[in-house]
Design a protein around this motif. Structure first.
Motif, mmCIF file in Angstrom:
data_model
loop_
_atom_site.group_PDB
_atom_site.id
_atom_site.type_symbol
_atom_site.label_atom_id
_atom_site.label_comp_id
_atom_site.label_asym_id
_atom_site.label_seq_id
_atom_site.Cartn_x
_atom_site.Cartn_y
_atom_site.Cartn_z
ATOM 1 N N LYS A 9 11.745 -1.399 23.251
ATOM 2 C CA LYS A 9 10.871 -0.722 22.390
ATOM 3 C C LYS A 9 11.338 0.555 21.665
ATOM 4 C CE LYS A 9 6.954 -0.107 24.716
ATOM 5 N NZ LYS A 9 5.586 0.235 25.072
ATOM 6 N N TYR A 10 11.088 0.530 20.441
ATOM 7 C CA TYR A 10 11.660 1.882 19.645
ATOM 8 C C TYR A 10 10.666 2.295 18.691
ATOM 9 C CZ TYR A 10 13.215 -1.142 15.742
ATOM 10 O OH TYR A 10 13.295 -1.945 14.453
ATOM 11 N N CYS A 11 10.802 3.517 17.981
ATOM 12 C CA CYS A 11 10.177 3.888 16.821
ATOM 13 C C CYS A 11 10.858 4.415 15.808
ATOM 14 C CB CYS A 11 9.189 5.098 17.380
ATOM 15 S SG CYS A 11 7.777 4.616 18.234
ATOM 16 N N TYR A 12 10.467 4.222 14.577
ATOM 17 C CA TYR A 12 11.328 4.644 13.582
ATOM 18 C C TYR A 12 10.436 4.994 12.455
ATOM 19 C CZ TYR A 12 9.597 0.224 11.700
ATOM 20 O OH TYR A 12 8.688 -1.024 11.337
ATOM 21 N N PHE A 13 11.014 5.717 11.475
ATOM 22 C CA PHE A 13 10.243 6.119 10.100
ATOM 23 C C PHE A 13 10.656 5.800 8.996
ATOM 24 C CE2 PHE A 13 9.577 9.042 13.793
ATOM 25 C CZ PHE A 13 8.257 9.635 13.578
ATOM 26 N N PHE A 14 9.666 5.643 7.983
ATOM 27 C CA PHE A 14 9.918 4.928 6.807
ATOM 28 C C PHE A 14 9.227 5.812 5.614
ATOM 29 C CE2 PHE A 14 6.346 2.872 8.230
ATOM 30 C CZ PHE A 14 5.316 2.845 7.542
ATOM 31 N N THR A 15 9.599 5.732 4.400
ATOM 32 C CA THR A 15 9.211 6.685 3.309
ATOM 33 C C THR A 15 8.080 5.868 2.591
ATOM 34 O OG1 THR A 15 11.401 7.522 2.830
ATOM 35 C CG2 THR A 15 9.796 7.624 1.187
ATOM 36 N N LEU A 16 8.222 4.471 2.437
ATOM 37 C CA LEU A 16 7.096 3.692 1.784
ATOM 38 C C LEU A 16 7.166 2.288 2.091
ATOM 39 C CD1 LEU A 16 4.418 3.864 -0.039
ATOM 40 C CD2 LEU A 16 6.341 3.355 -2.126
ATOM 41 N N HIS A 17 6.094 1.923 2.734
ATOM 42 C CA HIS A 17 6.036 0.538 2.702
ATOM 43 C C HIS A 17 4.695 -0.091 2.384
ATOM 44 C CE1 HIS A 17 9.284 -0.008 6.211
ATOM 45 N NE2 HIS A 17 9.700 0.287 5.040
ATOM 46 N N VAL A 18 4.582 -1.166 1.341
ATOM 47 C CA VAL A 18 3.492 -1.767 0.748
ATOM 48 C C VAL A 18 3.156 -3.102 1.224
ATOM 49 C CG1 VAL A 18 2.154 -2.112 -1.151
ATOM 50 C CG2 VAL A 18 3.657 -0.043 -0.842
ATOM 51 N N GLU A 19 1.996 -3.507 1.734
ATOM 52 C CA GLU A 19 1.607 -4.738 2.317
ATOM 53 C C GLU A 19 0.346 -5.292 1.588
ATOM 54 O OE1 GLU A 19 0.642 -6.351 6.563
ATOM 55 O OE2 GLU A 19 2.946 -6.098 6.475
ATOM 56 N N ASN A 20 0.437 -6.356 0.807
ATOM 57 C CA ASN A 20 -1.019 -6.699 0.396
ATOM 58 C C ASN A 20 -1.475 -5.607 -0.451
ATOM 59 O OD1 ASN A 20 -0.554 -9.435 1.627
ATOM 60 N ND2 ASN A 20 -1.503 -8.468 3.368
ATOM 61 N N GLY A 21 -0.926 -4.938 -1.136
ATOM 62 C CA GLY A 21 -1.015 -3.991 -1.929
ATOM 63 C C GLY A 21 -1.641 -2.745 -1.355
ATOM 64 N N GLU A 22 -1.730 -2.575 -0.130
ATOM 65 C CA GLU A 22 -2.013 -1.412 0.690
ATOM 66 C C GLU A 22 -0.701 -0.533 0.952
ATOM 67 O OE1 GLU A 22 -4.952 -0.097 1.099
ATOM 68 O OE2 GLU A 22 -5.798 -1.719 -0.051
ATOM 69 N N THR A 23 -0.833 0.595 0.805
ATOM 70 C CA THR A 23 0.150 1.711 1.375
ATOM 71 C C THR A 23 0.109 1.877 2.995
ATOM 72 O OG1 THR A 23 0.482 2.963 -0.791
ATOM 73 C CG2 THR A 23 1.449 3.854 1.009
ATOM 74 N N LEU A 24 1.130 1.322 3.877
ATOM 75 C CA LEU A 24 1.220 1.319 5.127
ATOM 76 C C LEU A 24 1.434 2.820 5.561
ATOM 77 C CD1 LEU A 24 2.849 -2.011 6.081
ATOM 78 C CD2 LEU A 24 0.477 -1.233 5.704
ATOM 79 N N GLU A 25 0.486 3.312 6.664
ATOM 80 C CA GLU A 25 0.847 4.636 7.364
ATOM 81 C C GLU A 25 1.635 4.398 8.709
ATOM 82 O OE1 GLU A 25 -2.634 6.729 8.391
ATOM 83 O OE2 GLU A 25 -2.479 8.019 6.301
ATOM 84 N N ARG A 26 1.536 3.107 9.191
ATOM 85 C CA ARG A 26 2.432 2.642 10.306
ATOM 86 C C ARG A 26 2.327 1.138 10.376
ATOM 87 N NH1 ARG A 26 -2.056 4.994 11.312
ATOM 88 N NH2 ARG A 26 -1.369 6.852 12.486
ATOM 89 N N GLU A 27 3.390 0.567 11.008
ATOM 90 C CA GLU A 27 3.618 -0.714 11.014
ATOM 91 C C GLU A 27 4.302 -1.133 12.408
ATOM 92 O OE1 GLU A 27 6.311 -1.731 7.706
ATOM 93 O OE2 GLU A 27 7.918 -0.904 8.751
ATOM 94 N N ILE A 28 4.097 -2.571 12.805
ATOM 95 C CA ILE A 28 4.758 -3.148 13.818
ATOM 96 C C ILE A 28 5.537 -4.082 13.580
ATOM 97 C CG2 ILE A 28 4.449 -4.261 16.210
ATOM 98 C CD1 ILE A 28 1.721 -2.444 16.505
#
Length: 408
Positions: free
Chosen positions: A117-136
């Protein structure tokens, strides 16, 4: 050590299958078919990023055009930190192959496996038109950098402790803010962590020591780019060894780094300038046992923080998020940008675009003001200035995408 067979094969492949390289050979009167492999490698020139930026699909191998048109290639985009954004394409199989050496080093030096298991950080990810604050994703938990805000980072750290990852993949500026929060709240050392991998920015020795002390784990440093993936990786002795199974590094007379990827056949890079400066040293005496040359980067890109009058520092992720949103709205027409904080609530956006327009200026200003307002919780003013081009820093070879001009 350098694999000359693969190096020569990739060079010949690029100059016989990629229109960009074939045009270069023709312009320089390089007779590819009449030269030996070694002669061809010696004669091919060092190529700057601008040649790829302006070449379009001509930088793709003819063997992969059908994959490109069918959407079967992995599409990435460079950060623009050296002066220009650029589209990069990989075949999925080549992408996986390019990462094998990196995973072997993670396992050998730090005991990290692909299933951990690991954690990472991103600038911007969009899914189905929604901006994600976190993702798995599989065994990884990703956080948007917007969550590094002083009012949100506490909840982020709580989630991180609850998730209990074995390792972290993040930028030095992000690691600094996490350490600061852990120290401020006097949280126990995250004993679930075995390893922190720093990437994307220059990692100072003081910060590495801070991470080891506060997080109580080993710290590695990975140097890479979207065009070639892993270029060098730090061993436990602190030396950055070239990933010789994946790339070949050539230095110019000015010690500029030129990269040759041994794995990316869809979009080959041969003696390609990535905008960094470094020196190469023999590694025969490194206690880790690795014989691959040691790369010592000169001062590279670092990250400034947005500053508030109360002394707090906020990660500039909201700025990068805003510009990424703008570029999506403007059909990827932003070539380069730099955002400058002039006053507490005053920001100046420097832009290089394909075509200047009032619409572009209006979109950038409105999106940036909205994102900064959500981050800072105060109204801000944003001014946009267009440029024909912006030069990177002469020492680092990088252009800082955010600069704080406040001295509080």
């Amino acid at each position: 050590m350098m694999d000359l067979g693969r190096l020569y094969a990739m060079t010949r492949y690029a100059y016989t299958h990629v229109p960009l390289y074939m045009r270069i050979a023709q312009a320089r009167e390089i007779c590819v078919d009449s030269l030996s492999d070694e002669q061809l490698w010696q004669q091919v020139p060092m190529i700057e990023r601008q040649a790829f930026v302006t070449s379009g699909a001509a930088c793709l191998s003819r063997d992969y055009i059908s994959d490109y048109l069918g959407g079967r290639l992995i599409h990435e985009r460079t950060s623009g930190s050296t002066g220009h954004y650029m589209d990069v394409f990989w075949h999925p199989q080549d992408m996986s192959y390019s990462l094998i050496g990196l995973w072997m080093r993670r396992k050998k030096y730090y005991g990290i496996n692909t299933t951990d298991k690991y954690c990472y950080f991103f600038t911007l990810h969009v899914e189905n038109g929604e901006t994600l604050e976190r993702e798995i994703r599989s065994n990884g938990l990703g956080f948007c950098k917007a969550l590094l805000h002083p009012h949100k980072i506490g909840a982020l750290v709580n989630e991180l402790y609850e998730f209990s990852p074995k390792w972290l993949l993040l930028q030095p500026s992000v690691a600094h803010l996490l350490c600061k929060e852990i120290k401020k709240r006097r949280l126990p050392k995250p004993d679930f962590l075995r390893y922190v991998e720093l990437t994307g920015e220059m990692a100072e020795e003081q910060l590495i020591h801070e991470i080891k002390n506060i997080m109580g784990c080993q710290v590695g440093n990975q140097y890479g780019c979207n065009e070639g993936n892993s270029i060098a990786f730090s061993c436990p002795e602190g030396n950055m060894h070239i990933a010789s199974e994946n790339v070949v590094v050539t230095l110019s007379e000015k010690q500029e780094v030129y990269l040759t990827s041994l794995t990316n056949r869809a979009m080959p890079f041969v003696k390609y300038g990535i905008g960094d400066y470094a020196v190469l040293e023999d590694a025969r005496d490194c206690p880790c046992g690795c014989k691959s040359p040691v790369l010592r980067l000169k001062k590279g890109r670092t990250e400034d923080y947005i500053k508030l009058t109360n002394g707090e520092a906020i990660h500039a992720g909201c700025v990068h998020k805003a510009m990424t949103l703008c570029n999506q709205i403007l059909d990827e027409s932003i070539i380069q940008y730099q955002v400058e904080q002039r006053e507490k609530a005053s920001f100046l956006v420097h832009l290089v675009v394909e075509e200047e327009s009032a619409e572009c200026e209006d979109i950038v200003r409105k999106v940036m003001e909205q994102e900064l307002y959500e981050c800072l919780q105060i109204p801000v003013s944003v001014r946009v200035v267009f440029h024909e081009g912006m030069l990177p820093d002469e020492i680092s070879g990088k252009l800082k995408t955010f600069v704080c001009g406040l001295r509080l």
